[in-house]
Write a protein that holds these residues in place. Structure first.
Motif, PDB file in Angstrom:
ATOM      1  N   GLY A 291      35.290  48.294  46.986  1.00  0.00           N
ATOM      2  CA  GLY A 291      35.633  46.895  46.765  1.00  0.00           C
ATOM      3  C   GLY A 291      36.914  46.698  45.981  1.00  0.00           C
ATOM      4  O   GLY A 291      37.073  45.702  45.274  1.00  0.00           O
ATOM      5  N   GLU A 309      30.720  46.909  48.364  1.00  0.00           N
ATOM      6  CA  GLU A 309      31.162  46.976  46.972  1.00  0.00           C
ATOM      7  C   GLU A 309      30.372  48.011  46.171  1.00  0.00           C
ATOM      8  O   GLU A 309      29.192  48.251  46.428  1.00  0.00           O
ATOM      9  N   ASN A 311      30.324  48.020  42.126  1.00  0.00           N
ATOM     10  CA  ASN A 311      30.912  47.247  41.028  1.00  0.00           C
ATOM     11  C   ASN A 311      31.123  48.120  39.786  1.00  0.00           C
ATOM     12  O   ASN A 311      30.167  48.657  39.232  1.00  0.00           O
ATOM     13  N   ASP A 339      25.240  44.817  44.706  1.00  0.00           N
ATOM     14  CA  ASP A 339      26.623  44.893  45.187  1.00  0.00           C
ATOM     15  C   ASP A 339      26.811  43.987  46.403  1.00  0.00           C
ATOM     16  O   ASP A 339      25.926  43.883  47.247  1.00  0.00           O
ATOM     17  N   ALA A 354      37.823  40.981  43.971  1.00  0.00           N
ATOM     18  CA  ALA A 354      37.963  42.433  44.065  1.00  0.00           C
ATOM     19  C   ALA A 354      38.669  42.937  42.813  1.00  0.00           C
ATOM     20  O   ALA A 354      39.171  42.167  42.011  1.00  0.00           O
TER      21      ALA A 354
END
Length: 355
Positions: A291, A309, A311, A339, A354
């Protein structure tokens, strides 16, 4: 349309480790790169009922986080946006909480150095350790020293193979098998359920690579038997290595239809290789995990089909978990975060979220 799970902004500290706060709704648009941008939300604390780790079970003594020596061990060179965002999140949250004695080390992708770094943090009086492990095995020297001094260890983004509570307090991170499954769903959609796919594997020796590979392969086998995985090679989670491996791939497997990159850096390296080979955007479908801003922009530009993603903003959740432990609450073995996904439908609007 691909499944879209947007991680909402963290509304209250109670959400951090309490219950299953799934995030199925769209997040508000934060300032790009801000410390509060897309904070992590807990999807599921996991572990047997009643088996959480408490300060009493560990035999430790409570302390004040603000005045404690807190050690953070980063594993990899901060050339990767994930690592940059991760370290900054820890620093930002420590500053926000008034933690005056945060000591940060970086192992520069050398496991022996990371072991030495953490041992030095313990010797310097660290009362809490937050570790982003390079490898999952080989932590015994650190674990023994930390246990002897009753220093709680929180691992983030990668697991260590050790005993819950006896050796470490908790792991905070994503469900990597599920990430692999979701990436497979994206690839199945991109290829219409058939074709030849290459995997750019992450670095060996850690659970992230193993589990992202497992989830992807299991999902493809179950849902798209006409997709054939014809090439696998490690790109070591690095952009340059991802480019090199993709250059080899184009030569050895010119009929490849899709590339599953187990992180965005390798995916972006693959894009560079495809451009150098005269390919056009979309000729080979790329799906990746992380991401980063660059990969989401790659979706907008048509070079990347989709991104799951992972994170990296661990600061708020890591310190909230530590505080709950110090307050006497039971902490589960794993705290799994939610995510989101990026695809052509949401990438342009989501660039600010992002990292």
């Amino acid at each position: 349309m691909l499944r879209h799970r947007a991680a909402a902004l963290l509304g209250a500290a109670a959400l951090l480790v309490s219950g299953c706060a799934k995030s199925e709704n769209t997040a508000t648009a934060p300032e790009p790169g801000g410390s509060d941008a897309q904070q992590q939300v807990v999807e599921s604390p996991t572990g047997p009922a009643g088996a959480g780790c408490t300060i009493a079970r560990q035999g430790a003594t409570a302390f004040d986080l603000k005045t404690a020596v807190v050690g953070f061990s980063q594993s990899e060179k901060e050339a990767n946006p994930f690592r940059i965002a991760e370290t900054q999140s820890i620093k930002d949250e420590a500053a926000k909480l008034g933690i005056a004695n945060l000591k940060v080390t970086n192992a520069q992708s050398q496991f022996a150095k990371q072991i030495s770094d953490v041992q030095q943090l313990i010797a310097q009086g660290a009362q809490l350790l937050v570790i982003a492990p390079l490898n999952s095995d080989g932590w015994e020297p650190v674990l023994q020293q930390a246990a002897a001094k009753k220093v709680p260890i929180i691992t983030i983004d990668r697991k260590i193979n050790a005993r819950h509570c006896a050796d470490f307090l908790t792991f905070i991170g994503s469900d990597f098998v599920e990430q692999g499954r979701r990436a497979a769903d994206q690839m199945i959609e991109a290829l219409g359920g058939k074709g030849k796919v290459a995997i750019l594997l992450g670095a060996p020796g850690n659970n992230v690579t193993t589990e992202r590979t497992q989830g992807f392969k299991e999902q493809v086998a179950a849902k798209a038997p006409d997709i054939e995985i014809t090439f696998e090679q490690t790109g070591e989670f690095a952009r340059e290595k991802g480019q090199q491996v993709t250059e080899q791939l184009i030569q050895s497997n010119p009929d490849i239809d899709g590339i599953y990159a187990e992180n965005d850096e390798m995916a972006l390296g693959a894009v560079t290789a495809l451009k150098g080979a005269g390919k056009k955007a979309g000729d080979i479908k790329i799906v990746s995990i992380d991401g980063t801003r660059g990969a989401v922009q790659g979706i907008v530009d048509g070079w990347i089909f989709g991104v799951v993603e992972s994170n990296p903003r661990f600061g708020q959740l890591a310190f909230a978990t530590a505080q709950k432990f110090l307050d006497g609450e039971a902490i589960p073995e794993k705290v799994i975060i939610s995510d989101r996904e990026y695809d052509a439908a949401n990438a342009e609007a989501s660039l600010g979220q992002a990292y």
